[in-house]
Design a protein around this motif. Sequence first.
Motif, mmCIF file in Angstrom:
data_model
loop_
_atom_site.group_PDB
_atom_site.id
_atom_site.type_symbol
_atom_site.label_atom_id
_atom_site.label_comp_id
_atom_site.label_asym_id
_atom_site.label_seq_id
_atom_site.Cartn_x
_atom_site.Cartn_y
_atom_site.Cartn_z
ATOM 1 N N SER A 109 0.832 -1.201 0.000
ATOM 2 C CA SER A 109 0.000 0.000 0.000
ATOM 3 C C SER A 109 0.865 1.249 0.000
ATOM 4 O O SER A 109 2.036 1.223 0.389
ATOM 5 C CB SER A 109 -0.930 0.017 1.219
ATOM 6 O OG SER A 109 -0.184 0.004 2.425
ATOM 7 N N SER A 111 0.426 5.296 1.355
ATOM 8 C CA SER A 111 -0.467 6.072 2.216
ATOM 9 C C SER A 111 0.096 7.460 2.497
ATOM 10 O O SER A 111 1.315 7.682 2.481
ATOM 11 C CB SER A 111 -0.679 5.347 3.555
ATOM 12 O OG SER A 111 -1.211 4.059 3.384
ATOM 13 N N TYR A 112 -0.833 8.381 2.770
ATOM 14 C CA TYR A 112 -0.473 9.699 3.302
ATOM 15 C C TYR A 112 -0.674 9.658 4.805
ATOM 16 O O TYR A 112 -1.647 9.082 5.298
ATOM 17 C CB TYR A 112 -1.349 10.798 2.693
ATOM 18 C CG TYR A 112 -1.277 12.095 3.454
ATOM 19 C CD1 TYR A 112 -0.189 12.950 3.309
ATOM 20 C CD2 TYR A 112 -2.294 12.457 4.347
ATOM 21 C CE1 TYR A 112 -0.108 14.138 4.025
ATOM 22 C CE2 TYR A 112 -2.233 13.640 5.060
ATOM 23 C CZ TYR A 112 -1.136 14.473 4.898
ATOM 24 O OH TYR A 112 -1.060 15.639 5.619
ATOM 25 N N THR A 128 -2.500 7.205 9.151
ATOM 26 C CA THR A 128 -2.237 7.069 7.723
ATOM 27 C C THR A 128 -3.517 6.644 7.021
ATOM 28 O O THR A 128 -4.340 5.907 7.579
ATOM 29 C CB THR A 128 -1.140 6.027 7.417
ATOM 30 O OG1 THR A 128 -1.585 4.724 7.824
ATOM 31 C CG2 THR A 128 0.163 6.368 8.125
ATOM 32 N N VAL A 129 -3.689 7.116 5.794
ATOM 33 C CA VAL A 129 -4.819 6.737 4.942
ATOM 34 C C VAL A 129 -4.265 6.483 3.549
ATOM 35 O O VAL A 129 -3.555 7.332 3.001
ATOM 36 C CB VAL A 129 -5.888 7.839 4.890
ATOM 37 C CG1 VAL A 129 -7.026 7.428 3.965
ATOM 38 C CG2 VAL A 129 -6.415 8.166 6.281
ATOM 39 N N GLY A 130 -4.580 5.316 2.987
ATOM 40 C CA GLY A 130 -4.046 5.005 1.670
ATOM 41 C C GLY A 130 -4.763 3.853 0.998
ATOM 42 O O GLY A 130 -5.805 3.379 1.472
ATOM 43 N N ARG A 152 -6.544 1.204 3.170
ATOM 44 C CA ARG A 152 -5.889 0.970 4.462
ATOM 45 C C ARG A 152 -5.888 2.246 5.304
ATOM 46 O O ARG A 152 -5.494 3.313 4.845
ATOM 47 C CB ARG A 152 -4.451 0.486 4.269
ATOM 48 C CG ARG A 152 -3.792 0.065 5.571
ATOM 49 C CD ARG A 152 -2.395 -0.536 5.367
ATOM 50 N NE ARG A 152 -1.960 -1.187 6.585
ATOM 51 C CZ ARG A 152 -1.389 -0.543 7.612
ATOM 52 N NH1 ARG A 152 -1.168 0.762 7.524
ATOM 53 N NH2 ARG A 152 -1.022 -1.207 8.700
ATOM 54 N N VAL A 153 -6.348 2.111 6.558
ATOM 55 C CA VAL A 153 -6.362 3.204 7.521
ATOM 56 C C VAL A 153 -5.703 2.709 8.807
ATOM 57 O O VAL A 153 -5.978 1.587 9.259
ATOM 58 C CB VAL A 153 -7.798 3.677 7.830
ATOM 59 C CG1 VAL A 153 -7.788 4.818 8.844
ATOM 60 C CG2 VAL A 153 -8.510 4.108 6.556
ATOM 61 N N SER A 172 -5.345 -0.748 12.912
ATOM 62 C CA SER A 172 -5.340 -0.677 11.454
ATOM 63 C C SER A 172 -6.513 -1.456 10.894
ATOM 64 O O SER A 172 -6.957 -2.453 11.484
ATOM 65 C CB SER A 172 -4.028 -1.214 10.879
ATOM 66 O OG SER A 172 -3.916 -2.612 11.077
ATOM 67 N N GLU A 174 -7.760 -2.865 6.958
ATOM 68 C CA GLU A 174 -7.514 -3.041 5.521
ATOM 69 C C GLU A 174 -8.798 -3.579 4.910
ATOM 70 O O GLU A 174 -9.107 -4.764 5.029
ATOM 71 C CB GLU A 174 -6.340 -3.991 5.295
ATOM 72 C CG GLU A 174 -5.036 -3.499 5.917
ATOM 73 C CD GLU A 174 -4.054 -4.620 6.150
ATOM 74 O OE1 GLU A 174 -4.360 -5.780 5.768
ATOM 75 O OE2 GLU A 174 -2.987 -4.355 6.729
#
Length: 229
Positions: A109, A111-112, A128-130, A152-153, A172, A174
């Motif tokens: 993944s 993520s930002y 993170t979020v991606g 994914r968070v 997390s 997914e």
Amino acid sequence: MTAVSASMQLSAQDWDLATELELGAIFTSGNTNDENIRFRGRFDAIRDDWSYRFSMDGFRSSTDDELAAQRLYTVGSATYNFDPDNFVQGRVAHDDDRFSGYDSQTDASLSYGQVILRDIDNMSLSYTVGAGVRSTRSSEIGADDFVEGIIRVSTDYSWDISDSARFIQILSVEAGEESSIGRSESGIETDIMENLSMKFTVNVKHQTEVPLGREKTDTEASITLLLRF
């Protein structure tokens, strides 16, 4: 000192390196011979705006020399920090659990992420979020392997309760088209010596879709020694 050795020494000084090793074991004998081993290792490397992390998390349990559980979860990540509060992260994880009904599950993944609660001295929180992709290989006869996209968070929270104790909470999720996986790690660390701590951890993994006859939720509680250097 030769030019080559001087160059190698300078290169090593440019990196900020850290390693953690964690181990716990329970052995019983007599009417029942049990062996339970929990281990974990983490290596971090930081240079300029880049940070890298590799971790391994494993568990093995046997009763009367018969294997009852065996799991190895490995994660590698590379993070680029735009500034102290904002970053982008590439992450690859591989879960090998012989008793989950799957041969393995691998996800990748991008993520930002952002760091918040920076103004509070004894707490930190990042998220993170991606998006990415997950590949699942089945160990069941007749079951198909499949690949799916995921969102994914994750959140990572730490609280320094005192000068020698801290609380850690990592969450997390997914979410995929075929199945979603949620993970939780709750831990309390207490320092024994400068580089040695005792850690109590509860890990929970929940998967929405699992092979027939398998439980959707796995819970693991452990007490381990944690060595940093």
